[in-house]
Design a protein around this motif. Structure first.
Motif, mmCIF file in Angstrom:
data_model
loop_
_atom_site.group_PDB
_atom_site.id
_atom_site.type_symbol
_atom_site.label_atom_id
_atom_site.label_comp_id
_atom_site.label_asym_id
_atom_site.label_seq_id
_atom_site.Cartn_x
_atom_site.Cartn_y
_atom_site.Cartn_z
ATOM 1 N N SER A 140 0.836 -1.187 0.000
ATOM 2 C CA SER A 140 0.000 0.000 0.000
ATOM 3 C C SER A 140 0.876 1.243 0.000
ATOM 4 O O SER A 140 1.771 1.371 0.817
ATOM 5 N N THR A 141 0.585 2.145 -0.909
ATOM 6 C CA THR A 141 1.310 3.407 -0.939
ATOM 7 C C THR A 141 0.727 4.392 0.067
ATOM 8 O O THR A 141 1.297 5.450 0.286
ATOM 9 N N GLY A 177 -6.609 3.369 -3.773
ATOM 10 C CA GLY A 177 -5.749 2.286 -4.247
ATOM 11 C C GLY A 177 -6.354 0.912 -4.059
ATOM 12 O O GLY A 177 -5.638 -0.079 -3.905
ATOM 13 N N LEU A 178 -7.668 0.841 -4.096
ATOM 14 C CA LEU A 178 -8.375 -0.418 -3.855
ATOM 15 C C LEU A 178 -8.044 -1.446 -4.932
ATOM 16 O O LEU A 178 -8.038 -1.141 -6.119
ATOM 17 N N VAL A 230 -12.787 -5.844 -3.306
ATOM 18 C CA VAL A 230 -13.485 -5.921 -2.027
ATOM 19 C C VAL A 230 -13.458 -7.350 -1.522
ATOM 20 O O VAL A 230 -13.390 -8.276 -2.330
ATOM 21 N N PRO A 231 -13.452 -7.522 -0.218
ATOM 22 C CA PRO A 231 -13.370 -6.500 0.823
ATOM 23 C C PRO A 231 -11.936 -6.015 1.009
ATOM 24 O O PRO A 231 -10.990 -6.730 0.716
ATOM 25 N N GLU A 232 -11.849 -4.807 1.484
ATOM 26 C CA GLU A 232 -10.560 -4.222 1.807
ATOM 27 C C GLU A 232 -10.782 -3.264 2.970
ATOM 28 O O GLU A 232 -11.767 -2.531 2.991
ATOM 29 N N THR A 233 -9.859 -3.295 3.933
ATOM 30 C CA THR A 233 -10.040 -2.527 5.168
ATOM 31 C C THR A 233 -8.798 -1.718 5.482
ATOM 32 O O THR A 233 -7.677 -2.200 5.327
ATOM 33 N N LEU A 273 -2.699 1.062 8.404
ATOM 34 C CA LEU A 273 -2.618 -0.280 7.833
ATOM 35 C C LEU A 273 -3.692 -0.447 6.786
ATOM 36 O O LEU A 273 -4.791 0.082 6.935
ATOM 37 N N ARG A 274 -3.373 -1.194 5.755
ATOM 38 C CA ARG A 274 -4.348 -1.593 4.740
ATOM 39 C C ARG A 274 -4.321 -3.109 4.669
ATOM 40 O O ARG A 274 -3.250 -3.712 4.590
ATOM 41 N N PHE A 275 -5.507 -3.704 4.720
ATOM 42 C CA PHE A 275 -5.596 -5.153 4.573
ATOM 43 C C PHE A 275 -6.545 -5.471 3.433
ATOM 44 O O PHE A 275 -7.719 -5.105 3.474
ATOM 45 N N ALA A 276 -6.031 -6.169 2.424
ATOM 46 C CA ALA A 276 -6.845 -6.596 1.281
ATOM 47 C C ALA A 276 -7.326 -8.011 1.538
ATOM 48 O O ALA A 276 -6.526 -8.900 1.810
ATOM 49 N N GLY A 277 -8.624 -8.200 1.482
ATOM 50 C CA GLY A 277 -9.216 -9.514 1.703
ATOM 51 C C GLY A 277 -10.132 -9.487 2.904
ATOM 52 O O GLY A 277 -10.237 -8.485 3.615
#
Length: 181
Positions: free
Chosen positions: A36-37, A137-138, A141-144, A155-159
């Protein structure tokens, strides 16, 4: 004496370059997580339309002094359905406000999804065209995103958020932010 031709050197040079890229790529903390940028930067602008009569949110909500989550979801997303009970539990147990961004969905389907499974969001809005998602920057989904009280992405969490992800990745970041670190 044999002359070295430039084409003879090219394959070993390419091999060494690729091996180096693979090696450094494998050194990431979590190779399954997408980079994640946004981490360490201010959250991008919030640009949402209302989702029926549900409370909405804006940029000011992300900078209200509280740690929060921003969760991108959709009614057509099977992993979103799987993570939904975990979002509800996280909201209730940790007391962390969760802001929902309904991504490229039909409003009536989104409202039906929340009516069926419950609404863990303190506020939610629709990103029907996916413009906000692009700015954030998605990947899908889901992404948090975990956001601190000043609106900075921690923090970015994909999934989908599973209990393990919450315990091992999300909760430690929340706890550290609460302790000022």
């Amino acid at each position: 004496m044999a002359r070295i031709r430039p084409l003879m050197i090219l394959p070993p040079v390419i091999f060494v370059a690729l091996a180096g890229m693979f090696y450094f790529g494998m050194q990431r903390e979590d190779p399954d997580q997408l980079p994640s940028t946004l981490a360490g930067k201010q959250a991008p602008p919030v640009a949402l339309t209302p989702l029926g009569d549900l409370p909405g949110f804006d940029d000011a909500a992300l900078r209200d002094g509280q740690i929060k989550l921003v969760n991108f979801w959709a009614s057509w997303c099977a992993p979103c359905r799987v993570e939904h009970p975990n979002l509800t539990a996280l909201s209730e147990q940790e007391g962390v406000p969760i802001y929902g961004v309904n991504y490229k969905d039909q409003p009536e389907n989104a409202r039906a999804f929340l009516a069926e499974l419950g609404n863990p969001y303190v506020a939610t809005g629709a990103d029907r065209q996916g413009r906000m998602a692009i700015n954030w920057g998605l990947y899908g989904v889901p992404e948090t995103y975990v956001i601190d009280g000043a609106g900075q992405v921690l923090l970015r969490f994909a999934g989908p958020l599973t209990q393990r992800v919450i315990r091992e990745q999300i909760a430690p970041v929340i706890d550290a932010a609460r302790q000022g670190g």
